[in-house]
Enzyme design. Structure first.
Site, PDB file in Angstrom:
ATOM      1  CD1 TRP A 165      -3.908   2.243   5.539  1.00  0.00           C
ATOM      2  CD2 TRP A 165      -6.092   3.022   5.769  1.00  0.00           C
ATOM      3  NE1 TRP A 165      -4.404   2.375   4.587  1.00  0.00           N
ATOM      4  CE2 TRP A 165      -5.844   2.599   4.249  1.00  0.00           C
ATOM      5  CE3 TRP A 165      -7.362   3.437   6.089  1.00  0.00           C
ATOM      6  CZ2 TRP A 165      -6.807   2.952   3.516  1.00  0.00           C
ATOM      7  CZ3 TRP A 165      -8.173   3.949   5.190  1.00  0.00           C
ATOM      8  CH2 TRP A 165      -7.957   3.617   3.650  1.00  0.00           C
ATOM      9  CE1 TYR A 170      -3.584   2.519   0.852  1.00  0.00           C
ATOM     10  CE2 TYR A 170      -2.241   3.491   2.544  1.00  0.00           C
ATOM     11  CZ  TYR A 170      -3.036   3.590   1.687  1.00  0.00           C
ATOM     12  OH  TYR A 170      -4.027   4.627   1.839  1.00  0.00           O
ATOM     13  CD  GLU A 221      -8.082   7.999   5.200  1.00  0.00           C
ATOM     14  OE1 GLU A 221      -7.782   7.719   6.307  1.00  0.00           O
ATOM     15  OE2 GLU A 221      -6.865   7.500   4.372  1.00  0.00           O
TER      16      GLU A 221
END
Length: 207
Positions: free
Chosen positions: A57, A27, A49
């Site tokens: 995350w 990522y 988000e």
């Protein structure tokens, strides 16, 4: 070596925050900080988000495929058409974060995004107008802010337009992830690549 950068097993220097998790490293290397201009992908990033609030995350990243399936790949028009039954369906989906407020927020925000598309021609045109001028690379993780005046201003405008779960910190994380700012640490190989991509104004950006 600059604080906040470490050398991976592949010999490349990168930001420390992905650690050794391969999904997180991928990522960081291929997505985070690279300009995104597709409306549905921008909407997806804003939604995720929001779902990440209070979580890591990495938790969201591991569930992202499930989120995409549950939310019709975050096609704005599709999510905007969700009805109460869809909210209940999502609350029963163990593959995503089952938080009623965040699910309802995603549906609401899809409708608000549709209004922005109607007003500005695209969500990208609206959002990229808030991108700040490039600034020097942070030299360590402690030099990366949690929010900025730009993210605060964008969050305020989104809230004025009826969006929810879009506080300044959430919006700044979004701006980082879609390349509106480049917060790869000085010395990270991805910083140079992201900066080069951002020098080519993306489709939909009004500047």
């Amino acid at each position: 070596m600059t604080t906040g950068v470490c050398r991976g097993g592949d010999g490349r220097d990168r930001c420390r925050w992905p650690g050794e998790d391969q999904a997180y490293v991928a990522y960081h290397d291929t997505e985070w900080g690279r300009p995104v201009t597709d409306d549905d992908r921008l909407f997806e990033k804003l939604c995720l988000e929001g779902f990440q609030s209070g979580l890591s995350w990495l938790t969201i990243l591991r569930k992202r495929d499930n989120f995409r399936a549950a939310f019709r790949r975050f096609e704005i028009s599709a999510v905007a058409a969700f009805e109460p039954g869809d909210v209940e369906r999502l609350l029963g989906d163990a593959g995503i974060v089952r938080h009623r407020g965040k699910i309802v927020s995603a549906v609401n925000n899809a409708r608000r995004a549709s209004e922005i598309v109607e007003e500005f021609g695209s969500l990208a045109a609206y959002l990229w107008d808030w991108a700040p001028e490039p600034r020097p690379a942070p030299t360590g993780e402690d030099a990366v802010p949690a929010s900025t005046p730009d993210s605060t201003a964008l969050a305020r405008d989104l809230k004025r337009r009826g969006w929810t779960f879009v506080g300044p910190t959430t919006v700044y994380a979004f701006m980082q992830s879609v390349g509106m700012v480049n917060d790869h640490i000085e010395g990270c190989f991805a910083r140079r690549e992201c900066e080069a991509e951002r020098t080519r104004p993306p489709t939909g950006q009004p500047h």
